[in-house]
Write an enzyme that holds these catalytic residues in place. Sequence first.
Site, PDB file in Angstrom:
ATOM      1  N   GLN A 132      -5.113 -17.101  47.953  1.00  0.00           N
ATOM      2  CA  GLN A 132      -4.545 -16.281  46.888  1.00  0.00           C
ATOM      3  C   GLN A 132      -3.145 -16.761  46.512  1.00  0.00           C
ATOM      4  OE1 GLN A 132      -2.988 -12.111  46.922  1.00  0.00           O
ATOM      5  NE2 GLN A 132      -4.852 -11.691  45.753  1.00  0.00           N
ATOM      6  N   CYS A 173      -0.345  -7.318  42.534  1.00  0.00           N
ATOM      7  CA  CYS A 173       0.724  -6.851  43.418  1.00  0.00           C
ATOM      8  C   CYS A 173       1.731  -5.992  42.645  1.00  0.00           C
ATOM      9  CB  CYS A 173       1.440  -8.027  44.063  1.00  0.00           C
ATOM     10  SG  CYS A 173       2.736  -7.511  45.225  1.00  0.00           S
ATOM     11  N   GLY A 217      -9.488  -0.133  46.866  1.00  0.00           N
ATOM     12  CA  GLY A 217      -8.657   1.078  46.851  1.00  0.00           C
ATOM     13  C   GLY A 217      -9.288   2.229  47.606  1.00  0.00           C
TER      14      GLY A 217
END
Length: 243
Positions: free
Chosen positions: A68, A100, A201
């Site tokens: 990433q 982010c 999430g």
Amino acid sequence: KVQNLIQSRVSLAPMAGITSFSYRKLMQQYGVALSYTEMISDCGLIYENRETEELLNTDGNEGLLAVQLFGGTKETLVKGIKILESFNIPYDILDLNLACPVYKVTRNNGGSSWLKNLDLLKEMIHEVVKVSSKPVSCKIRLGWDDGHINVEEVCKILQDAGVCLIAIHARTTKQGYTGKARYEELKNIREILQIPFIISGDIFTSEDAMKALEITKADAVMIARGGTGNPLLVKEINSRTAG
């Protein structure tokens, strides 16, 4: 190959200070299909930062691995990709962090700041897909804040650019990691995407995973905080989603 990226229904989220090589290897034993390195700074690569390079440790035998990358400009991301590829590290996917919410990342136009300017995002992602020798995936959020929820538009841009996979954290940038993940905001995403997508999430239990998959029709869930100290969660989710 791209359509078969998700071998199980669980991927391991990139987490700064947590998803080291050893942690990824541990979680792989419990059935994680896809793992991500910690966030790799494009400028860290450009300036030959040793700590950045150490985050790329892998033995080439940890299942599907995404590196990433994050950065604030198209130019530095492209430079970072070329440097990364010169290391000849075995990885399967180049993932771009467009999610982010942390200020030290967004203030330099990295992370979820990309969600604020879709013209720049479009230009950047086309260039990154063209330059990368590996398939490119992206991690995104619902949008910057409640007044700018643009996840559907962002998904279309990324898919049109040739991205192979999208992971969506069901919060806005302004929410950070507070409040609840808003899966309902993503109930129409499956109609837009022909590529695999992962829902992220608040996946703390297998029930959470089933709910998220049911609402969003995602191909897999991404576990982050829910898996730390509880690797059996991966097995539980895979068991409930088998078949």
